[in-house]
Structure formats: structure tokens, C-alpha cells
Design a protein around this motif. Structure first.
Motif, PDB file in Angstrom:
ATOM      1  N   ILE A 179      10.625   8.053   3.379  1.00 42.17           N
ATOM      2  CA  ILE A 179       9.763   9.234   3.536  1.00 42.17           C
ATOM      3  C   ILE A 179      10.599  10.495   3.655  1.00 42.17           C
ATOM      4  N   GLU A 180      11.683  10.415   4.430  1.00 49.55           N
ATOM      5  CA  GLU A 180      12.564  11.579   4.590  1.00 49.55           C
ATOM      6  C   GLU A 180      13.189  11.970   3.258  1.00 49.55           C
ATOM      7  N   SER A 181      13.607  10.980   2.480  1.00 51.25           N
ATOM      8  CA  SER A 181      14.186  11.257   1.162  1.00 51.25           C
ATOM      9  C   SER A 181      13.152  11.883   0.238  1.00 51.25           C
ATOM     10  N   PHE A 182      11.937  11.336   0.255  1.00 52.85           N
ATOM     11  CA  PHE A 182      10.870  11.901  -0.567  1.00 52.85           C
ATOM     12  C   PHE A 182      10.622  13.361  -0.210  1.00 52.85           C
ATOM     13  N   ARG A 183      10.620  13.658   1.072  1.00 57.42           N
ATOM     14  CA  ARG A 183      10.412  15.043   1.497  1.00 57.42           C
ATOM     15  C   ARG A 183      11.525  15.952   0.988  1.00 57.42           C
ATOM     16  N   ASN A 184      12.767  15.502   1.130  1.00 58.12           N
ATOM     17  CA  ASN A 184      13.914  16.311   0.708  1.00 58.12           C
ATOM     18  C   ASN A 184      13.945  16.525  -0.803  1.00 58.12           C
ATOM     19  N   ALA A 217       2.861   9.693  13.817  1.00 58.88           N
ATOM     20  CA  ALA A 217       2.336   8.461  13.221  1.00 58.88           C
ATOM     21  C   ALA A 217       3.413   7.734  12.423  1.00 58.88           C
ATOM     22  N   ILE A 218       4.250   8.491  11.722  1.00 57.59           N
ATOM     23  CA  ILE A 218       5.348   7.883  10.962  1.00 57.59           C
ATOM     24  C   ILE A 218       6.257   7.085  11.894  1.00 57.59           C
ATOM     25  N   GLU A 219       6.600   7.685  13.017  1.00 59.07           N
ATOM     26  CA  GLU A 219       7.517   7.037  13.960  1.00 59.07           C
ATOM     27  C   GLU A 219       6.907   5.801  14.594  1.00 59.07           C
ATOM     28  N   GLU A 220       5.576   5.816  14.792  1.00 55.26           N
ATOM     29  CA  GLU A 220       4.918   4.666  15.420  1.00 55.26           C
ATOM     30  C   GLU A 220       4.568   3.573  14.405  1.00 55.26           C
ATOM     31  N   VAL A 221       4.004   3.970  13.273  1.00 55.79           N
ATOM     32  CA  VAL A 221       3.607   2.991  12.258  1.00 55.79           C
ATOM     33  C   VAL A 221       4.816   2.239  11.713  1.00 55.79           C
ATOM     34  N   PHE A 222       5.902   2.982  11.478  1.00 57.55           N
ATOM     35  CA  PHE A 222       7.096   2.373  10.878  1.00 57.55           C
ATOM     36  C   PHE A 222       8.223   2.223  11.902  1.00 57.55           C
ATOM     37  N   GLU A 223       7.831   1.976  13.130  1.00 57.48           N
ATOM     38  CA  GLU A 223       8.802   1.856  14.224  1.00 57.48           C
ATOM     39  C   GLU A 223       9.872   0.805  13.927  1.00 57.48           C
ATOM     40  N   ASP A 224       9.458  -0.306  13.320  1.00 58.64           N
ATOM     41  CA  ASP A 224      10.394  -1.394  13.044  1.00 58.64           C
ATOM     42  C   ASP A 224      10.824  -1.428  11.578  1.00 58.64           C
ATOM     43  N   ASP A 225      10.609  -0.330  10.883  1.00 62.13           N
ATOM     44  CA  ASP A 225      10.955  -0.283   9.456  1.00 62.13           C
ATOM     45  C   ASP A 225      11.712   1.012   9.169  1.00 62.13           C
ATOM     46  N   GLN A 226      12.989   1.017   9.518  1.00 55.35           N
ATOM     47  CA  GLN A 226      13.798   2.209   9.344  1.00 55.35           C
ATOM     48  C   GLN A 226      13.918   2.596   7.878  1.00 55.35           C
ATOM     49  N   GLU A 227      13.865   1.602   6.993  1.00 54.76           N
ATOM     50  CA  GLU A 227      13.953   1.890   5.557  1.00 54.76           C
ATOM     51  C   GLU A 227      12.781   2.748   5.102  1.00 54.76           C
ATOM     52  N   ALA A 228      11.592   2.451   5.608  1.00 55.69           N
ATOM     53  CA  ALA A 228      10.404   3.237   5.248  1.00 55.69           C
ATOM     54  C   ALA A 228      10.528   4.669   5.762  1.00 55.69           C
ATOM     55  N   PRO A 230       0.821  -1.212   0.000  1.00 60.17           N
ATOM     56  CA  PRO A 230       0.000   0.000   0.000  1.00 60.17           C
ATOM     57  C   PRO A 230       0.853   1.260   0.000  1.00 60.17           C
ATOM     58  N   PHE A 231       0.240   2.369  -0.363  1.00 63.17           N
ATOM     59  CA  PHE A 231       0.894   3.655  -0.170  1.00 63.17           C
ATOM     60  C   PHE A 231       1.230   3.814   1.307  1.00 63.17           C
ATOM     61  N   MET A 232       2.382   4.360   1.608  1.00 66.94           N
ATOM     62  CA  MET A 232       2.703   4.645   2.999  1.00 66.94           C
ATOM     63  C   MET A 232       1.711   5.655   3.570  1.00 66.94           C
ATOM     64  N   ALA A 233       1.265   6.572   2.718  1.00 63.06           N
ATOM     65  CA  ALA A 233       0.289   7.570   3.164  1.00 63.06           C
ATOM     66  C   ALA A 233      -1.008   6.912   3.611  1.00 63.06           C
ATOM     67  N   SER A 234      -1.440   5.869   2.902  1.00 66.42           N
ATOM     68  CA  SER A 234      -2.704   5.214   3.277  1.00 66.42           C
ATOM     69  C   SER A 234      -2.579   4.518   4.623  1.00 66.42           C
ATOM     70  N   MET A 235      -1.397   4.011   4.932  1.00 68.90           N
ATOM     71  CA  MET A 235      -1.178   3.386   6.243  1.00 68.90           C
ATOM     72  C   MET A 235      -1.232   4.440   7.344  1.00 68.90           C
ATOM     73  N   LEU A 236      -0.666   5.609   7.068  1.00 70.08           N
ATOM     74  CA  LEU A 236      -0.681   6.693   8.057  1.00 70.08           C
ATOM     75  C   LEU A 236      -2.096   7.232   8.254  1.00 70.08           C
ATOM     76  N   GLU A 237      -2.842   7.374   7.158  1.00 73.44           N
ATOM     77  CA  GLU A 237      -4.223   7.862   7.251  1.00 73.44           C
ATOM     78  C   GLU A 237      -5.094   6.900   8.051  1.00 73.44           C
ATOM     79  N   HIS A 238      -4.863   5.607   7.867  1.00 73.93           N
ATOM     80  CA  HIS A 238      -5.608   4.607   8.627  1.00 73.93           C
ATOM     81  C   HIS A 238      -5.325   4.755  10.116  1.00 73.93           C
ATOM     82  N   ALA A 239      -4.051   4.995  10.445  1.00 79.76           N
ATOM     83  CA  ALA A 239      -3.672   5.143  11.846  1.00 79.76           C
ATOM     84  C   ALA A 239      -4.217   6.435  12.438  1.00 79.76           C
ATOM     85  N   LEU A 240      -4.220   7.483  11.649  1.00 79.16           N
ATOM     86  CA  LEU A 240      -4.667   8.797  12.121  1.00 79.16           C
ATOM     87  C   LEU A 240      -6.182   8.970  12.026  1.00 79.16           C
ATOM     88  N   LYS A 241      -6.830   8.021  11.320  1.00 71.57           N
ATOM     89  CA  LYS A 241      -8.284   8.083  11.128  1.00 71.57           C
ATOM     90  C   LYS A 241      -8.711   9.374  10.428  1.00 71.57           C
TER      91      LYS A 241
END
Length: 346
Positions: A241-246, A226-237, A200-211
């Protein structure tokens, strides 16, 4: 230890229009699950090779087709910039060029395709065009209108199409009536395919968490949490996201939903091609309407998946066992770990 592909210089361009499937060939067993066409297979082999033998060069030169031969060679180099392209007659080449070379590396081979190299280049990188071979990288942070995009794809089959020079195209696209995941777009010659991404889109996972319906309706602070919690065990993700932002590839409203498409071919009219692709995107007015009511996008006509695109790919799907876990953890102030088992395909 070397992946070698032999290309028939005389028939290369004709082969790109071949629509027969691999499994339907006389020498096939008939029980293969292979659905690719011969054109797809040829391009895939070129993109995966370490060494490409451009064969029957003597025949091409005897027919005064030197310019066409040059174009084929340049196109092969564009399709796979990492490969060694060697001109041959009767596929004759010193054994040392293809044996015990230690050239093959699976990880590198999976990243050797020219379309990947084009996407990795910084925006506005000057391009050298030789023998009419060039590429167009199309990026946008709006979704495609499904019916307008379908019209472009139908047009690609026409000899008078502005896209007629496209030999290979590939990338990930965002359809307006699919909010959960991207789709892989790929063409080889006249053959087109579109398939849902398994992730899935990473954004859709965050939206699900944030409702929230989309990220733009939440605050930057809540999104970061939400990014830090949803992807707590996925440093690559998190790094992605940080690279996409930059790099300007993360949209404030819709996150990693975007268009990233590479089109490689001969004598491309890139300004007009880009103009046509831009026309297939949602207009500013359609974007504004969707932000107020996403159902206007969800209800758009679907020409790609038998009318069921939104039904399959609009919302994240969580496996039943994970739904029970989510309900047990609901209200504890934390985003539970079952989020990483979300999928976007039924």
C-alpha cells in the motif's frame, strides 16, 4: 537444471491463432484438467524458459524471410527478456548450452515474463522498437464499463481491428460491476481469457472494516488506522500500500482498484489502442453518478459471467465460522482477525 523451449520459426505466428485445446490433442490422455489452448501453452512455455531455441532458421533464410525471422526473435526476447535466445537448425546446439547450466530458478522463472518486466518499469520509460516489435502499458484508475470492454474484446478477433498486431497481453483489470476483486486478463494470439483474482482488493477489506461503501467516504486518519489493524500481521500488504501511494497507484476514493495491462505485439498503433481502451472506461459523468450511488455500477449489464458478475464479485464473502467470530467481537473497538479470511469468489 535448464528450462528449454524449442520454437518453430516457420510456424510461430500461425501457431498463435491455434484454438485447439491441449487436452484434445491425439497424444493427450483425455482426462487432463488442462483447459489452455495450444497458443496459450506455447506463450506460457516461452515466458517460463531459460533457453529458447529458435529453430528452422535455415528454412526461413532459404525462403528469403530474414525480416520475419528477425521479428520472431525480437518478439521472443520481448516475451521473455531473461531468456537466452539462440538460432538453430535441426535444434542442434552444444550440450553445454543446455545441460548443467544451473540456470533454472523457480522464483526467477515465475517473474521472467516480459509483461511483468514492462509493468515494473517507471512510467514514461523510453522504448526501443526493433523489427516493429513493441509494447503498450495501459494504466487507469477508473473501472471498465463491462459492455464497452466486451465490444473491444470482440473487435480483437477481427483482422481489421486496431488490436490485430497484439501477440500477448496480460494484466489485472477492474470491472465497474465487480467491487470486491480484480480480474486477470490474458490473451495469446486470438485467445482471450478473464478470471477473478483469488484475493480481494485491499480497499474492499478496508471498506468492510470501516463500514463505508468506498474509501473516499472515510478520513485519511481512519483509513490509516484500519490499514494498521486489518493488515497487522501482513507487513507485505502494508508495504505494498505504501509503495502504491508513493508511485501514484493508490486512488484516494477506491484504493488499489485500477487497470494495469500490458499489450505486446508487432506494428502496434499505440495511440489509437490507448484511445480505444480509454473509451471503454467509465466517463467522468458515470464516475460521479457511481460515487453518489454505487448500485448504478452494480446493476450494469454483465457480458462476461452469464449475467452474474455482480452477484459473485461485488461484495466480500466471509466464511460462516468467521462471521460468528466477527459477531462475537463486534463492538469491542477493534477490527477482528477474521478479516484475513475474506474471499471474493463464491
Amino acid at each position: 537444471d535448464t528450462m528449454v523451449t524449442v520454437v518453430d520459426a516457420c510456424n510461430f505466428f500461425d501457431s498463435l491463432t491455434e484454438i485447439q485445446r491441449v487436452k484434445d490433442q491425439p497424444d493427450a490422455n483425455g482426462d487432463e484438467e488442462e483447459e489452455r489452448t495450444l497458443a496459450d501453452l506455447m506463450v506460457d512455455q516461452v515466458e517460463f524458459s531459460n533457453v529458447i531455441l529458435l529453430n528452422k532458421c535455415d528454412v526461413m533464410l532459404s525462403k528469403n524471410k530474414e525480416k520475419e525471422l528477425d521479428a520472431v526473435e525480437q518478439l521472443l526476447k520481448r516475451l521473455n527478456p531473461q531468456a537466452i535466445v539462440t538460432r538453430t537448425n535441426h535444434a542442434k546446439i552444444p550440450r553445454s548450452n543446455i545441460m548443467n547450466t544451473n540456470l533454472f530458478d523457480m522464483e526467477k522463472a515465475e517473474q521472467s515474463a516480459g509483461w511483468i518486466a514492462e509493468l515494473e518499469k517507471p512510467a514514461h520509460t523510453p522504448e526501443t522498437e526493433e523489427y516493429g516489435v513493441s509494447s503498450l502499458v495501459f494504466r487507469a484508475n477508473k473501472p471498465f464499463h463491462p459492455t464497452r470492454l466486451a465490444a473491444i474484446i470482440d473487435e480483437m478477433q477481427d483482422e481489421s481491428s486496431i488490436f490485430k498486431g497484439v501477440i500477448r497481453s496480460k494484466g489485472e483489470i477492474w470491472l465497474a460491476n465487480a467491487f470486491a476483486c480484480a480480474f486477470t486478463w490474458h490473451t495469446a494470439g486470438y485467445q482471450f481469457g478473464i478470471e477473478p483474482s483469488p484475493n480481494p482488493f485491499m480497499a474492499s477489506m478496508l471498506e468492510h472494516a470501516l463500514k463505508v461503501p468506498y474509501l473516499g467516504l472515510s478520513s485519511p486518519e481512519k483509513i490509516q488506522s484500519a490499514i494498521e489493524e486489518v493488515f497487522e500481521d501482513d507487513q507485505e500488504a502494508i508495504s505494498t500500500i505504501e509503495s502504491f501511494r508513493n508511485e501514484g497507484r493508490w486512488n484516494t476514493d477506491f484504493g488499489d482498484r485500477k487497470q494495469e495491462l500490458v499489450l505486446i505485439g508487432v506494428h502496434l498503433d499505440k495511440p489509437r489502442m490507448k484511445e480505444e481502451l480509454n473509451k471503454a472506461l467509465l466517463t467522468d459523468e458515470e464516475m460521479a453518478v457511481g460515487k453518489k450511488n454505487l448500485d448504478t455500477w452494480k446493476s450494469m449489464e454483465d457480458p462476461f459471467f452469464e449475467g452474474n458478475c455482480a452477484g459473485q464479485y461485488w461484495e466480500l464473502i466471509i466464511e460462516e465460522s468467521d462471521m460468528e467470530e466477527a459477531e462475537e467481537n463486534d463492538g469491542d473497538g477493534e477490527i477482528n482477525e477474521s478479516i484475513d479470511k475474506m474471499i471474493c469468489v463464491k
